[in-house]
Design a protein around this motif. Structure first.
Motif, PDB file in Angstrom:
ATOM      1  N   LEU A  31      -7.233   5.565  -0.852  1.00 21.87           N
ATOM      2  CA  LEU A  31      -6.553   6.264   0.250  1.00 21.87           C
ATOM      3  C   LEU A  31      -6.853   7.756   0.238  1.00 21.87           C
ATOM      4  N   THR A  32      -7.125   8.295  -0.946  1.00 20.72           N
ATOM      5  CA  THR A  32      -7.340   9.741  -1.021  1.00 20.72           C
ATOM      6  C   THR A  32      -8.763  10.111  -1.452  1.00 20.72           C
ATOM      7  N   LEU A  43      -7.132  -3.628   4.693  1.00 22.91           N
ATOM      8  CA  LEU A  43      -5.742  -3.766   4.274  1.00 22.91           C
ATOM      9  C   LEU A  43      -5.613  -4.815   3.170  1.00 22.91           C
ATOM     10  N   LEU A  49      -6.809  -3.526  -0.097  1.00 18.72           N
ATOM     11  CA  LEU A  49      -5.833  -2.691  -0.802  1.00 18.72           C
ATOM     12  C   LEU A  49      -4.655  -3.495  -1.329  1.00 18.72           C
ATOM     13  N   ALA A  50      -4.308  -4.525  -0.581  1.00 22.78           N
ATOM     14  CA  ALA A  50      -3.087  -5.254  -0.926  1.00 22.78           C
ATOM     15  C   ALA A  50      -3.271  -6.190  -2.118  1.00 22.78           C
ATOM     16  N   TYR A  55      -5.205   1.190  -8.683  1.00 23.75           N
ATOM     17  CA  TYR A  55      -4.108   0.441  -9.301  1.00 23.75           C
ATOM     18  C   TYR A  55      -4.559  -0.969  -9.677  1.00 23.75           C
ATOM     19  N   PHE A  85       4.545  -6.252   7.503  1.00 23.85           N
ATOM     20  CA  PHE A  85       3.739  -7.447   7.735  1.00 23.85           C
ATOM     21  C   PHE A  85       4.517  -8.675   7.288  1.00 23.85           C
ATOM     22  N   VAL A 144       3.834  -6.204   2.962  1.00 28.17           N
ATOM     23  CA  VAL A 144       3.107  -4.931   2.975  1.00 28.17           C
ATOM     24  C   VAL A 144       3.700  -4.127   4.123  1.00 28.17           C
ATOM     25  N   PHE A 170       4.352  -0.105   6.253  1.00 24.81           N
ATOM     26  CA  PHE A 170       4.011   1.309   6.499  1.00 24.81           C
ATOM     27  C   PHE A 170       5.240   2.030   6.992  1.00 24.81           C
ATOM     28  N   PHE A 176       2.612  -1.682  -1.190  1.00 24.51           N
ATOM     29  CA  PHE A 176       1.958  -2.948  -1.526  1.00 24.51           C
ATOM     30  C   PHE A 176       2.799  -3.653  -2.586  1.00 24.51           C
ATOM     31  N   ARG A 227       2.843   4.293  -1.756  1.00 26.27           N
ATOM     32  CA  ARG A 227       1.767   5.295  -1.852  1.00 26.27           C
ATOM     33  C   ARG A 227       1.728   6.122  -0.585  1.00 26.27           C
ATOM     34  N   ILE A 271      -0.109   8.155   2.170  1.00 31.24           N
ATOM     35  CA  ILE A 271      -1.443   8.257   2.763  1.00 31.24           C
ATOM     36  C   ILE A 271      -1.613   9.707   3.200  1.00 31.24           C
TER      37      ILE A 271
END
Lengths: 860, 297
Positions: free
Chosen positions: A115-116, A136, A139-140, A199, B120, B129, B131, B147, B154, B156
């Protein structure tokens, strides 16, 4: 007559008649230049690959914070982020893995905060930059991994495919969620790279809460040094805050000894080439002395004669150097992969994908070729220019005018030998003066010594022939007598060919002695230290030193001890760390368990003091290179940077240790775990109960523990054999360059013998006319060749032994490496010298035997 | 200029009684409270405005691009308090298709900000998940993602407003509230009929260069919703968005089907609103990191 006309009318004609001689001299210089160019290119290419890897892997990071190889707490990242002047600070987990399918290729796995991370590195998860169908999901899911396009194509991996990778926690299955295009980090390691979210990487590799590196970019207008200072002040001691270029320099420093060694060997090749030029020019002058006399009589000055021969040499050397550069580039292309592999095994992982040629390489090669040729030609040319016209026209065919002879030669020999001794003395007593204490400086003493010794060759050959006449010649009948006489007639010229052989053999014996001594010393040390019955590791046996090990949880030793037949198992952990800006190896073992059956080879300090290494006492032993490099002795204290801050450790003893030539620190594994918080091991030493069958126990370990991870379970004998094989691989360049020098030396013999046969055409005709058979003529020429080879071989072996010691000392592989005379190699070298000379003599012998009697008698 | 200022400006221009009844500021010179010249000016302006209103009622007012978007802005602002159940389908250029369902909670916050929580529900790999967006203005916002596998929220970092929203063809801008109109220039190209509805075809150009250098939008007259948008990178058509199945829910015209296609990659995302509820008045507790971790609970 101007120089161009002389070159066209005189030199070109000579070259036309002496094609073989010219071609061989040309080949000799070409090979020498090729050796220099190729080694320079591969050395540069390896460094370049590191540089590119760092550049690609670090993106626009201006600074990097690293700790010990085992990683450090994530909290350091927050501290770095809060430093004024830091624009972005992103965490990185860097680890190695092995693909459990295909060629079991080793890959670098980069765990980044996706993300960074785009703020530092030039890639993103955008569809335009990579083929990641579902970022997504990537990442998940903790099993997500991205691989490079190069790897996907090579291994035939597609998106959504599962791949098995050997990791610290055993074999893990990952799902490929996307393919990275070859840009930025995806170009690192020749594409042998996988990217995970940080992670997920921490979970997969047992690094929860830990990171290996922080990459930092600076705010606009900030001073790098100022920010570096602020970061240093903000984080605990023991962390390195370095620029990416500084990391490249670290690697450069680490490889410098190895690369210098290769460069020096390549210089030997060009020095042998110089003998060839010296030989060729000398012979050319001798053969053309009448021509010189006539030219001088026609008014050509000494200076013009000198310029003519030097111009000839220049033309030949330019052609040879150009050819050498081309061969060198081709050669570099084919060996660069091998060098990359060696560097990966012993130093740091790299994937050299191609050669990196700069304009400097051909220029250096051509300059070396021309300079060496002119330097080699200058003495015979000087001597040739002094030939008086009358003497030249009248002189006998075997006149030695054109060579340095007699006292002058002996004086020169003495000068060079004394120079070599002085240089060596300076090196020995120079203390830590970096210039005088360098391997390059010591190498110059070797070159002076060899030059001095080669100037003694005529005297040596004379003595050798005397011995031959007394002991052997009469037993060989007329063939032996004639061969001895022929050689004695042109002693100086033949001495040059002998010197070429001597030089080639000395390089060969020198190199073999160096390699043999290292191998023998390491073997003795391995026998003392590795006394277990079985070694269990998660990587190739050479992982004891390389950077490709995938460590295992340390507690596996308990599982190993449960296997029937196992008496004990104890772990060994190694990691690289920065100590005072240098990379050193930290090795830790369970001192209590290991002490029961294995011991250190103590060089300084008392063995009884080793008790102080017991767990929870902050004491260490250090290797000799470490002690020498940092001026440490028993009783001193050193402050070691650890993830929990600097730790002051007492030095108990200095020991023999060949694990890492830049220096090793060894401590108890419990002490290590206390300070590093690392619960991993690189291999386990297993002892088997008395009476148990080692191979049966080995199979049992493999069966019981090898299910969820790939294990290398090897009886110690095989383990040591694998290490020896890896060492042999490392010295492949030494062997290759020895072969090149020997080949050049062989050319020298051919040139000498061809010239000798040509000059003796009339004499051979007379011998044939009085009844000498063709085979007898051949036998004489072959015997001459054999004698030259043997003389050169004997002198070469003696010189090789002496210079081998110097090479070992200069390499400072470790001061504890003892010199062992490579007896087997010496016998082999003697046979090789004689055999090579004999092979080189076949063509001249054949040509001598074919001599037409009538034509020979009229030959002038 | 913020939205409040903008609305005030609209009021001052469109609300005639307010404009007339606003007393003029007292004159400083001469100490006279009443100024004839000033009064004449006000009367003159009021007459002109009155005439303009009358004339536009008779002849039909020719709107400017900006005015069209002020209307669109108004409608979008009304949408800010809502709960939506959405099905999102992603199509790749090879014909592959991935579906996911999500719940979206949105709340208007003062003065012109909003908060959004997206959770989600499926597929199982993405369940829970989430946002969280806290927008102070359209451009200033904090974004967090959660997550469950890592049990970590986290943050963003501030991203480009046009960046792809995690592999979909939507950008971060497509979630949340309307943009600040002052950041764009608008001009009506022409009037056109699209999907049977009369539309204004408006060219929208960001004042500061962004990923999309201009947009062509079809805004349905009367409904003031966009029916289609073409996103351009200089002259190249980069992305297209189609808004269909428009229904009026609680007086708010709402497109129930959105289809966005990336012309460069061939990737397409279809978003279907399964249910929507406005005027939800969620509490602030729903839009916290804790709530994000607990899947809105």
């Amino acid at each position: 007559m101007n120089l161009t006309n002389l070159l066209r009318q005189v030199s070109l004609r000579h070259i036309k008649y002496q094609k073989a001689q010219t071609l061989l001299a040309l080949a000799g210089i070409s090979l020498g230049v090729a050796a220099i160019v190729s080694i320079a290119i591969v050395n540069k290419s390896v460094l370049r690959s590191f540089e590119e890897s760092f550049q690609n892997a670090t993106g626009r990071a201006a600074l990097q914070v690293t700790g010990a190889q085992s990683g450090f707490p994530e909290e350091i990242l927050d501290k770095v982020r809060s430093v004024a002047g830091v624009e972005y600070a992103v965490p990185v987990v860097e680890t190695d893995g092995l693909l459990a399918a295909g060629k079991e290729r080793s890959i670098m796995i980069l765990g980044v905060d996706v993300l960074t991370d785009g703020q530092i590195r030039s890639y993103s998860l955008a569809q335009e930059n990579a083929d990641i169908p579902d970022p997504l999901l990537f990442l998940a899911r903790p099993d997500s991994i991205l691989i490079t396009r190069a790897m996907a194509e090579r291994e035939g991996i597609v998106i959504d495919q599962k791949i098995r990778v050997e990791t610290v926690l055993g074999t893990r299955t990952f799902r490929v969620r996307g393919i990275l295009n070859p840009e930025g980090p995806a170009k690192v390691m020749g594409g042998n790279l996988a990217v995970m979210d940080i992670y997920a990487a921490q979970m997969a590799f047992g690094k929860e809460g830990r990171i290996d590196r922080v990459d930092i970019s600076l705010m606009k207008g900030e001073e790098l040094e100022a920010v570096r200072g602020r970061i240093r002040a903000a984080i605990p001691q023991g962390y390195t805050v370095e620029t990416p270029a500084g990391r490249t320099r670290q690697i450069e420093g680490m490889l410098s000894k190895f690369q210098t060694g290769l460069n020096l060997i390549s210089i030997f090749a060009i020095v042998v080439g110089m003998y060839l030029i010296y030989n060729a020019v000398s012979i050319s002058i001798v053969q053309r002395r009448k021509e010189i006399g006539i030219l001088r009589a026609l008014g050509v000055t000494r200076g013009e004669i000198m310029r003519l021969f030097l111009a000839e040499t220049l033309v030949i050397s330019i052609v040879a150097s150009l050819l050498g550069v081309a061969i060198g580039i081709l050669f570099a292309g084919s060996i660069v992969g091998v060098l990359g592999k060696i560097v990966s095994i012993w130093y740091a992982r790299t994937a050299v994908t191609g050669i990196s040629v700069s304009w400097l390489h051909p220029v250096t090669g051509i300059a070396c070729g021309i300079a060496a040729s002119l330097a080699a030609a200058i003495f015979p040319v000087l001597a040739g220019s002094r030939i008086s016209p009358i003497s030249a026209i009248r002189s006998a065919p075997w006149s030695e005018e054109g060579f340095f002879t007699g006292k002058r030669l002996n004086r020169a020999a003495l000068f060079f030998i004394l120079l070599a001794a002085s240089v060596y003395a300076l090196y020995r007593f120079a203390g830590f003066s970096p210039l005088l204490r360098s391997s390059g400086f010591l190498f110059s003493s070797q070159i002076f010594f060899l030059l001095g010794l080669s100037l003694v060759t005529p005297a040596f050959l004379r003595g050798f022939l005397t011995l031959f006449h007394r002991l052997l010649a009469y037993r060989l009948g007329s063939t032996g007598m004639l061969a001895g006489l022929n050689l004695g007639k042109n002693i100086n010229r033949n001495a040059v060919a002998v010197a070429a052989i001597f030089f080639g053999i000395s390089v060969f014996v020198n190199s073999a002695g160096f390699v043999y001594s290292i191998k023998s010393s390491v073997t003795i040390w391995l026998d003392a230290v590795v006394r277990a019955d079985i070694i269990v590791s998660d990587g190739h046996p050479s992982s004891s030193t390389n950077a490709q090990t995938i460590p295992m949880p340390v507690d596996i030793w308990r599982d190993i001890e449960k296997v029937p037949g196992v008496r004990s198992a104890d772990p060994w952990r190694k990691l690289y760390m920065d100590y005072k800006g240098k990379r050193v190896l930290l090795s830790s073992v369970d001192m209590v368990r290991r002490g029961e059956y294995s011991h250190f080879m103590v060089v300084q300090g008392r063995e009884q003091e080793l008790r102080r290494l017991l767990p929870n006492k902050d004491n260490v032993v250090v290797s000799e290179p470490f002690a020498e490099q940092f001026g440490v002795k028993p009783g001193d204290f050193i402050t070691i940077p650890t993830p929990s801050g600097p730790v002051r450790c007492g030095v108990v003893a200095v020991v023999v240790d060949y694990l890492y030539d830049s220096g090793t620190i060894c401590m108890d594994i419990n002490t290590f775990q206390r300070h590093w918080g690392d619960r991993l091991a690189d291999h386990f030493s297993v002892r088997v109960k008395p009476g148990e069958d080692i191979s049966r126990v080995k199979d049992a370990i493999q069966r019981q523990l090898g299910t969820d991870r790939k294990l290398y379970v090897l009886p110690v004998r095989e383990f040591k054999e694998e290490i020896r094989k890896a060492m042999d691989q490392t010295f492949v360049f030494n062997y290759a360059l020895s072969i090149i020098t020997m080949t050049i030396a062989g050319f020298g013999i051919i040139i000498t013998l061809l010239a000798s046969v040509l000059e003796r055409t009339r004499e051979i005709g007379i011998l044939r006319s009085i009844g000498m058979l063709r085979w007898q003529v051949s036998a004489v020429v072959l015997l001459e060749s054999l004698l030259m080879g043997t003389a050169g071989g004997i002198l070469g072996c003696v010189a090789g032994i002496l210079t081998g010691r110097l090479t070992l000392e200069g390499a400072r592989y470790s001061s504890a490496v003892e010199y062992f005379i490579p007896a087997g190699t010496i016998v082999w070298a003697l046979f090789m010298a004689a055999g090579l000379a004999a092979v080189a003599g076949i063509y001249p012998a054949h040509r001598a035997a074919k001599t037409n009697v009538v034509e020979a008698l009229t030959y002038e | 200029m913020n939205r409040k200022q903008l609305l005030t400006r609209q009021e001052s221009r469109l609300n005639l009684p307010a404009a007339i009844s606003t007393p003029p500021p007292p004159r400083q010179e001469g100490g006279r409270f009443f100024n004839v010249a000033s009064l004449c000016k006000i009367v003159w302006k009021a007459s002109v405005l009155f005439l303009t209103v009358i004339l536009s009622a008779v002849t039909g007012h020719a709107m400017s691009g900006r005015e069209v978007y002020e209307k669109v802005h108004e409608v979008r602002s009304k949408m800010l308090d809502r709960k939506t159940e959405v099905t999102m389908v992603l199509f790749d250029k090879g014909g592959g298709k991935r579906s996911r369902t999500l719940s979206e909670y949105c709340k208007r916050s003062v003065p012109e900000g909003y908060k959004v929580l997206v959770l989600f529900r499926s597929p199982p790999d993405l369940k829970d998940v989430g946002f969280l967006i806290h927008a102070r203005t359209f451009a200033e916002r904090d974004l967090w993602v959660y997550f469950p596998e890592y049990k970590r929220v986290r943050r963003i970092p501030t991203t480009s407003q046009d960046d792809s929203f995690f592999g979909s063809d939507f950008s971060y801008d497509d979630f949340g509230g309307p943009p600040n109109l002052d950041d764009y220039r608008f001009s009506i190209i022409k009037e056109e009929v699209l999907d049977g509805r009369p539309c204004y075809k408006v060219e929208v150009t960001p004042k500061v260069r962004r990923k999309y250098t201009r947009y062509i939008a079809w805004v349905a007259k009367e409904l003031w919703v966009q029916l289609k948008i073409d996103y351009y990178q200089d002259k190249e058509l980069y992305r297209t968005g189609a808004f269909k199945d428009i229904k009026v829910v609680d007086t708010i015209p709402t497109p129930f089907s959105l289809n966005v296609e990336n012309r460069k990659t061939g990737h397409r995302t279809e978003l279907t609103i399964e249910s929507i509820r406005y005027h939800t008045n969620f509490t602030d507790e729903l839009f916290t990191q804790r709530s994000l971790e607990r899947s809105g609970r």
